[in-house]
Design a protein around this motif. Structure first.
Motif, mmCIF file in Angstrom:
data_model
loop_
_atom_site.group_PDB
_atom_site.id
_atom_site.type_symbol
_atom_site.label_atom_id
_atom_site.label_comp_id
_atom_site.label_asym_id
_atom_site.label_seq_id
_atom_site.Cartn_x
_atom_site.Cartn_y
_atom_site.Cartn_z
ATOM 1 N N GLY A 286 40.937 52.583 46.472
ATOM 2 C CA GLY A 286 41.365 53.572 47.448
ATOM 3 C C GLY A 286 41.595 52.978 48.829
ATOM 4 N N LEU A 287 41.824 53.844 49.789
ATOM 5 C CA LEU A 287 42.156 53.456 51.153
ATOM 6 C C LEU A 287 41.121 52.506 51.739
ATOM 7 N N ASN A 288 41.608 51.445 52.364
ATOM 8 C CA ASN A 288 40.823 50.407 53.039
ATOM 9 C C ASN A 288 39.978 49.557 52.100
ATOM 10 N N GLU A 289 40.103 49.760 50.803
ATOM 11 C CA GLU A 289 39.376 48.922 49.850
ATOM 12 C C GLU A 289 40.245 47.720 49.484
ATOM 13 N N TYR A 290 39.569 46.646 49.039
ATOM 14 C CA TYR A 290 40.300 45.440 48.679
ATOM 15 C C TYR A 290 39.876 44.961 47.297
ATOM 16 N N VAL A 291 40.713 44.118 46.731
ATOM 17 C CA VAL A 291 40.397 43.441 45.473
ATOM 18 C C VAL A 291 40.900 42.007 45.588
ATOM 19 N N THR A 292 40.095 41.088 45.067
ATOM 20 C CA THR A 292 40.532 39.697 44.949
ATOM 21 C C THR A 292 40.737 39.402 43.473
ATOM 22 N N TRP A 293 41.934 38.925 43.171
ATOM 23 C CA TRP A 293 42.323 38.595 41.807
ATOM 24 C C TRP A 293 42.346 37.083 41.626
ATOM 25 N N ARG A 294 41.952 36.644 40.434
ATOM 26 C CA ARG A 294 42.142 35.248 40.034
ATOM 27 C C ARG A 294 43.062 35.281 38.821
ATOM 28 N N ALA A 295 44.128 34.479 38.881
ATOM 29 C CA ALA A 295 45.116 34.474 37.796
ATOM 30 C C ALA A 295 45.772 33.105 37.721
ATOM 31 N N LYS A 296 46.431 32.877 36.604
ATOM 32 C CA LYS A 296 47.156 31.616 36.420
ATOM 33 C C LYS A 296 48.652 31.922 36.436
ATOM 34 N N HIS A 297 49.341 31.363 37.434
ATOM 35 C CA HIS A 297 50.792 31.490 37.559
ATOM 36 C C HIS A 297 51.366 30.091 37.685
ATOM 37 N N PHE A 298 52.416 29.825 36.923
ATOM 38 C CA PHE A 298 53.076 28.510 36.943
ATOM 39 C C PHE A 298 52.091 27.386 36.639
ATOM 40 N N GLY A 299 51.095 27.687 35.783
ATOM 41 C CA GLY A 299 50.117 26.679 35.386
ATOM 42 C C GLY A 299 49.035 26.396 36.408
ATOM 43 N N ILE A 300 49.018 27.152 37.497
ATOM 44 C CA ILE A 300 48.060 26.923 38.581
ATOM 45 C C ILE A 300 47.181 28.150 38.742
ATOM 46 N N THR A 301 45.861 27.961 38.752
ATOM 47 C CA THR A 301 44.950 29.072 39.004
ATOM 48 C C THR A 301 45.005 29.411 40.488
ATOM 49 N N GLN A 302 45.229 30.695 40.766
ATOM 50 C CA GLN A 302 45.387 31.153 42.147
ATOM 51 C C GLN A 302 44.472 32.342 42.413
ATOM 52 N N ARG A 303 44.190 32.576 43.680
ATOM 53 C CA ARG A 303 43.459 33.759 44.118
ATOM 54 C C ARG A 303 44.338 34.542 45.070
ATOM 55 N N LEU B 221 43.632 49.090 34.430
ATOM 56 C CA LEU B 221 44.991 49.067 33.882
ATOM 57 C C LEU B 221 45.742 47.827 34.357
ATOM 58 N N HIS B 222 45.513 47.433 35.601
ATOM 59 C CA HIS B 222 46.166 46.225 36.124
ATOM 60 C C HIS B 222 45.775 45.015 35.275
ATOM 61 N N LYS B 223 44.501 44.929 34.908
ATOM 62 C CA LYS B 223 44.045 43.819 34.058
ATOM 63 C C LYS B 223 44.783 43.831 32.724
ATOM 64 N N ILE B 224 44.950 45.006 32.141
ATOM 65 C CA ILE B 224 45.661 45.128 30.857
ATOM 66 C C ILE B 224 47.116 44.693 31.014
ATOM 67 N N SER B 225 47.753 45.120 32.102
ATOM 68 C CA SER B 225 49.187 44.842 32.279
ATOM 69 C C SER B 225 49.471 43.392 32.647
ATOM 70 N N THR B 226 48.449 42.646 33.031
ATOM 71 C CA THR B 226 48.649 41.242 33.412
ATOM 72 C C THR B 226 47.876 40.299 32.488
ATOM 73 N N ALA B 227 47.690 40.719 31.268
ATOM 74 C CA ALA B 227 46.938 39.905 30.302
ATOM 75 C C ALA B 227 47.557 38.512 30.140
ATOM 76 N N GLN B 228 48.891 38.417 30.253
ATOM 77 C CA GLN B 228 49.555 37.124 30.066
ATOM 78 C C GLN B 228 49.173 36.104 31.134
ATOM 79 N N THR B 229 48.738 36.563 32.306
ATOM 80 C CA THR B 229 48.313 35.636 33.365
ATOM 81 C C THR B 229 46.788 35.616 33.498
ATOM 82 N N LYS B 230 46.115 36.302 32.580
ATOM 83 C CA LYS B 230 44.644 36.339 32.539
ATOM 84 C C LYS B 230 44.035 36.746 33.879
ATOM 85 N N GLU B 231 44.634 37.772 34.518
ATOM 86 C CA GLU B 231 44.128 38.209 35.818
ATOM 87 C C GLU B 231 42.739 38.804 35.679
ATOM 88 N N GLU B 232 41.873 38.413 36.602
ATOM 89 C CA GLU B 232 40.514 38.940 36.679
ATOM 90 C C GLU B 232 40.260 39.413 38.106
#
Length: 158
Positions: free
Chosen positions: A48-65, A26-37
């Protein structure tokens, strides 16, 4: 230290709203404008608890993690994700869920510090707080839409 606080009324059960809020899909769907992966950690399903996720997205024209970890978790009332690595100096996002009338009151508390000292404070004043508020409002709008319609069934098996 700005804190963005939003309240969203959703005409759906507490558990459904809670699980949609921690859905990577759902997070991917809600952030389609920044192409979050989601590129590392939990990349699909529910985080869930103690789990992590790393996102790659484009904000302000810059690809960020950005890497966040779930540091507190009490289903279906509360969870917290906190930044481990990313563009912010730090952030803590509290997700609070309360039964309210025939549905759920979803409360977000997004507490963050921009990087770069005085320049970060200026950026926050000029555009960052508004930008982050808009991202959170869009995310909450998508959660509400999925929770209040049959769309949630595509993502959850409650």
């Amino acid at each position: 230290m700005p804190i963005i606080e939003l309240t969203t009324q959703i005409n759906a059960p507490l558990e459904r709203c809670f699980d949609l809020s921690r859905s990577i899909d759902l997070h991917k769907i809600s952030t389609a404008q920044t192409k979050e992966e989601a590129i590392d950690g939990v990349t699909a399903g529910l985080i869930g608890l103690n789990e992590y996720v790393t996102w790659r997205a484009k904000h302000f024209g810059i690809t960020q993690r950005l890497t966040t970890r779930i540091t507190e978790f009490k289903r279906p009332a509360y969870f917290v994700d906190e930044m481990e690595k990313g563009a912010f100096k730090r952030f803590r996002h509290e997700h609070i869920f309360e039964t309210h009338h025939s549905g759920t009151k979803m409360i977000d508390k997004f507490d963050y510090d921009a990087p770069l000292g005085v320049l970060g404070k200026l950026a926050n004043f000029l555009f960052l707080e508004k930008y982050m508020t808009t991202l959170l409002e869009e995310r909450n709008s998508v959660i509400k839409d999925f929770a209040e319609t049959d769309k949630w069934k595509k993502l959850l098996s409650i």
